[in-house]
Write an enzyme that holds these catalytic residues in place. Structure first.
Site, short mmCIF file in Angstrom:
data_model
loop_
_atom_site.label_atom_id
_atom_site.label_comp_id
_atom_site.label_asym_id
_atom_site.label_seq_id
_atom_site.Cartn_x
_atom_site.Cartn_y
_atom_site.Cartn_z
N GLU A 91 116.13 71.71 0.36
CA GLU A 91 116.69 71.67 -0.84
C GLU A 91 116.59 72.92 -1.74
O GLU A 91 115.62 73.69 -1.70
CB GLU A 91 116.09 70.30 -1.88
CG GLU A 91 114.45 70.47 -2.00
CD GLU A 91 114.01 69.12 -2.67
OE1 GLU A 91 113.77 68.21 -1.70
OE2 GLU A 91 113.66 69.38 -3.81
N CYS A 112 116.51 77.94 -7.47
CA CYS A 112 115.17 77.84 -6.75
C CYS A 112 115.50 77.64 -5.26
O CYS A 112 116.23 76.70 -5.05
CB CYS A 112 114.30 76.63 -7.40
SG CYS A 112 112.79 76.16 -6.82
N CYS A 119 105.79 72.52 4.70
CA CYS A 119 104.79 73.50 4.41
C CYS A 119 103.32 73.17 5.13
O CYS A 119 103.03 71.98 5.00
CB CYS A 119 104.52 73.51 2.66
SG CYS A 119 103.36 75.04 2.66
N CYS A 123 98.86 71.78 -0.12
CA CYS A 123 98.13 71.55 -1.55
C CYS A 123 98.37 69.83 -1.77
O CYS A 123 99.15 69.24 -1.54
CB CYS A 123 98.92 72.28 -2.62
SG CYS A 123 99.03 74.09 -2.18
N CYS A 126 101.25 68.25 -3.70
CA CYS A 126 102.64 68.70 -3.56
C CYS A 126 103.30 68.01 -2.56
O CYS A 126 102.80 67.82 -1.48
CB CYS A 126 102.50 70.21 -3.08
SG CYS A 126 104.37 70.77 -2.68
N GLY A 188 108.24 75.22 0.85
CA GLY A 188 107.39 76.15 1.86
C GLY A 188 106.86 77.30 1.13
O GLY A 188 106.84 77.41 -0.05
N SER A 220 107.16 83.36 -5.21
CA SER A 220 105.85 82.52 -5.66
C SER A 220 105.19 82.11 -4.60
O SER A 220 105.56 81.87 -3.29
CB SER A 220 106.53 81.02 -6.20
OG SER A 220 105.31 80.33 -6.53
N LEU A 244 98.43 79.30 -9.20
CA LEU A 244 96.99 79.22 -9.50
C LEU A 244 96.31 78.11 -9.69
O LEU A 244 95.52 77.71 -8.89
CB LEU A 244 96.80 80.40 -10.80
CG LEU A 244 95.42 80.81 -10.80
CD1 LEU A 244 95.00 81.97 -9.81
CD2 LEU A 244 95.19 81.56 -12.42
N HIS A 245 96.85 77.52 -10.52
CA HIS A 245 96.54 75.90 -10.85
C HIS A 245 94.89 75.81 -11.09
O HIS A 245 94.42 74.36 -10.82
CB HIS A 245 96.81 74.96 -9.59
CG HIS A 245 98.46 75.25 -9.37
ND1 HIS A 245 99.38 75.67 -10.07
CD2 HIS A 245 99.00 75.11 -8.02
CE1 HIS A 245 100.40 75.78 -9.77
NE2 HIS A 245 100.47 75.73 -8.43
N CYS A 362 109.38 70.66 -6.37
CA CYS A 362 109.96 71.02 -5.10
C CYS A 362 109.59 69.97 -4.01
O CYS A 362 108.69 69.41 -3.87
CB CYS A 362 109.51 72.30 -4.67
SG CYS A 362 107.70 72.47 -4.58
N1 SAH Z 1 104.61 77.60 -1.91
C1 SAH Z 1 104.75 78.47 -2.96
C2 SAH Z 1 106.30 78.12 -3.55
C3 SAH Z 1 106.63 76.83 -3.48
S1 SAH Z 1 105.94 75.60 -4.76
C4 SAH Z 1 103.74 78.14 -3.99
O1 SAH Z 1 102.98 77.33 -4.07
O2 SAH Z 1 103.69 78.94 -4.96
C5 SAH Z 1 106.35 76.36 -6.14
C6 SAH Z 1 105.72 75.65 -7.24
O3 SAH Z 1 105.99 74.35 -7.44
C7 SAH Z 1 104.46 76.18 -7.13
O4 SAH Z 1 103.76 76.54 -8.19
C8 SAH Z 1 103.62 74.63 -6.78
O5 SAH Z 1 102.47 74.58 -7.16
C9 SAH Z 1 104.61 73.97 -7.86
N2 SAH Z 1 104.53 72.30 -7.72
C10 SAH Z 1 104.42 71.58 -6.50
N3 SAH Z 1 104.26 70.37 -6.59
C11 SAH Z 1 104.48 70.13 -7.85
C12 SAH Z 1 104.44 68.79 -8.56
N4 SAH Z 1 104.35 67.76 -8.26
N5 SAH Z 1 104.63 69.17 -9.97
C13 SAH Z 1 104.83 70.30 -10.63
N6 SAH Z 1 104.68 71.59 -9.86
C14 SAH Z 1 104.58 71.49 -8.64
FE1 SF4 Z 2 103.28 74.64 0.06
FE2 SF4 Z 2 103.46 75.69 -2.40
FE3 SF4 Z 2 103.62 73.05 -1.86
FE4 SF4 Z 2 101.05 74.38 -1.66
S1 SF4 Z 2 102.58 74.28 -3.53
S2 SF4 Z 2 101.84 72.77 -0.08
S3 SF4 Z 2 101.66 76.29 -0.75
S4 SF4 Z 2 105.18 74.56 -1.11
#
Ligand code: SAH
Ligand code: SF4
Length: 376
Positions: A91, A112, A119, A123, A126, A188, A220, A244-245, A362
Site C-alpha cells: 500500500e 508514504c 516485514c 514490532c 505493527c 517494510g 524511516s 524510537l517508541h 501502515c
Molecule cells: N519499518 C520502518 C518504516 C515503516 S513503519 C520503521 O519502523 O520506521 C512507519 C512508522 O509507522 C513507524 O514509525 C512505525 O512504528 C509506525 N507504526 C506502525 N504501526 C503503527 C500503529 N499501529 N500506529 C501508529 N504508528 C504505527
Molecule cells: Fe517493520 Fe517498521 Fe512495522 Fe517494525 S514498525 S514491524 S520495522 S514496518
C-alpha cells in the site's frame, strides 16, 4: 521475467542505447515518456522509431501496479492498495499538505511508500509485520508507487466535473508533479532493502526522473545500525527518521525485537554520526501506547535524547490494529507527554487528528483486505 525499465538509471540506459547505436537524445525522449508523461505502453511513445520501441519491448518490462482498492476522498488522506505481478499486496498513502483547491499549484502532497511485502522485524504493535516478511520490493516497484498515484490522480482530476473548464487542471494531467515529498514509512523496513531502496530513491530524486529533492525524501527505520552508518556515507542528503517508541532499552525491548540486536546506545551513536555527517536535524517517531511508553519519565528521557542529537520528535497516538491489544493513551496523557518535551525546548508535534477511521497506520489496509478476501 524481464527487467522493468523503471529500475534503470539514466546512465544505464545511455550505455544500453549506445550499444544499440541509438543517439543519446533518444534516452531523453524515453525518460520523458516514463517519468513526465507516465505512459503505460511502448506504443504511446510516439516520437520513438517503431524498431526502437520493439527492441525496448523485447528487452524490458513496463509493468505498472494494479490498483485493487482505494480508501479516502481526494482532498483527504487516501490509501492505495496495489497488486504486484506475483499477486503480493502493498500500500501507499497520499497525504495532502494542505486542503488546497483542485488545480491550485500549491496542491502538493506527501506520499508514504512501501519498501517490502510484509516485514521481518516484528514490532509488537505493527500490522505490517504480523504475517512476517515475504520479499523485498524491486526498485521499479518502489518508483512506480509515485508514478501510479500521480497517474491515478491526474486521470481522476481530468474526469472530475469540477475541473472540466479548468485549464490548470488540464495541464496537470500532462506532467505536473502532484507529489513533492516522500516518506519511506509504508510497509517494510526500508534499510533492510538497502540497494533497491537507494537506487529507487536516486531515480525519484533525479531531475530526469521523479525530480523530488533529496531533502524532501525521508527514510524511516526501526534502528538498523549498520545501514544507518552506510547511509551516512552516501552523497545524498536524505532525511532520516528513527522509529524510537521508547527512551530506554527496557521499553524498546518490550515492543521492538530489533532493539535486542542493536540496543539504544549503539543506535544513538549511529544517529549522532549521521547527524554530524549530514548536518541536518533528525526526526524521532514516537508512537504513544497506553501504559507502555507514555510515562512522564519516558518523556523526560526522550527529551534528553532529542536534545543530545538535535532531533525533533513526532508523537503519534497509537492506531489500533485489529487483533492486537495495544491502545492509544487518553488525550490528556498525550498532551502531558508533549508538554514535557516543549518545556525542554525540544521541537515536537503531536498528531491530533482522529486517525482510526481509514486504518491510518501502515499495513492495515492490506491486512484487512487479505483477511476479508482471503488473498495470499
Ligand atoms: N519499518 C520502518 C518504516 C515503516 S513503519 C520503521 O519502523 O520506521 C512507519 C512508522 O509507522 C513507524 O514509525 C512505525 O512504528 C509506525 N507504526 C506502525 N504501526 C503503527 C500503529 N499501529 N500506529 C501508529 N504508528 C504505527
Ligand atoms: Fe517493520 Fe517498521 Fe512495522 Fe517494525 S514498525 S514491524 S520495522 S514496518
Amino acid at each position: 521475467m524481464s527487467t522493468n525499465i523503471k529500475s534503470l538509471t539514466r546512465e544505464e540506459l545511455e550505455a544500453r542505447f549506445a550499444a544499440w547505436q541509438q543517439p543519446a537524445y533518444r534516452v531523453t525522449q524515453l525518460l520523458e515518456w516514463l517519468y513526465s508523461r507516465r505512459v503505460t505502453s511502448w506504443d504511446a511513445m510516439t516520437n520513438l522509431p517503431r524498431a526502437l520501441r520493439e527492441k525496448l519491448a523485447e528487452t524490458f518490462s513496463l509493468q505498472t501496479l494494479e490498483l485493487i482498492r482505494k480508501q479516502g476522498a481526494r482532498d483527504t488522506t487516501q490509501k492505495f492498495l496495489w497488486r504486484l505481478h506475483d499477486h503480493s499486496l502493498i500500500e501507499s498513502v497520499l497525504i495532502p499538505a494542505n486542503p488546497a483547491l483542485y488545480g491550485d499549484t500549491s496542491d502538493r502532497h506527501t506520499l508514504c511508500i512501501s519498501t517490502q511485502v510484509g516485514c521481518a522485524y516484528g514490532c509488537k504493535f505493527c500490522a505490517s509485520g504480523l504475517d512476517g516478511w515475504k520479499r523485498n520490493l524491486t526498485s521499479d516497484e518502489i518508483v512506480e508507487q509515485v508514478l501510479a498515484v500521480e497517474r491515478f490522480s491526474s486521470q481522476s482530476t481530468a474526469h472530475s466535473p469540477q475541473s472540466k473548464d479548468d485549464a490548470a487542471s488540464r495541464l496537470k494531467t500532462v506532467d505536473s508533479r502532484l507529489i513533492d515529498n516522500i516518506v519511506m514509512m509504508g510497509m517494510g523496513e526500508p534499510l533492510a532493502n538497502y540497494d533497491h531502496l537507494l537506487k529507487a530513491l536516486r531515480i525519484l530524486n533525479a531531475p530526469w526522473g521523479g525530480g523530488i529533492g533529496s531533502r524532501k525524501i525521508t527514510i524511516s527505520t526501526s534502528g538498523l545500525v549498520p545501514q544507518i552508518r552506510r547511509l551516512g556515507g552516501e552523497p545524498e542528503q536524505f532525511r532520516l527518521a528513527i522509529s524510537l517508541h521508547g527512551a530506554t532499552d527496557e521499553v524498546r525491548n518490550k515492543i521492538m525485537p530489533v532493539n535486542r540486536k542493536h540496543p539504544l546506545r549503539e543506535l544513538i551513536a549511529a544517529c549522532k554520526d549521521y547527524q554530524g555527517q549530514k548536518g541536518r536535524m533528525l526526526t524521532f517517531e514516537y508512537i504513544l501506547i497506553a501504559g507502555v511508553n507514555d510515562s512522564l519519565e519516558q518523556a523526560k528521557l526522550l527529551a534528553a535524547l532529542a536534545k543530545r542529537l538535535f532531533a525533533k520528535v513526532n508523537l503519534i497516538p497509537y492506531n489500533q490494529v485489529e487483533g492486537l491489544a495495544w491502545e492509544r493513551p487518553e488525550e490528556k496523557v498525550c498532551e502531558a507527554f508533549l508538554a514535557v518535551l516543549e518545556k525542554q525546548k525540544v521541537p515536537a508535534t503531536l498528531r491530533r487528528e482522529k486517525g482510526h477511521d481509514i486504518d491510518a497506520a501502515c499495513g492495515q489496509l492490506r491486512l484487512k483486505t487479505v483477511r476479508e478476501l482471503a488473498l495470499p
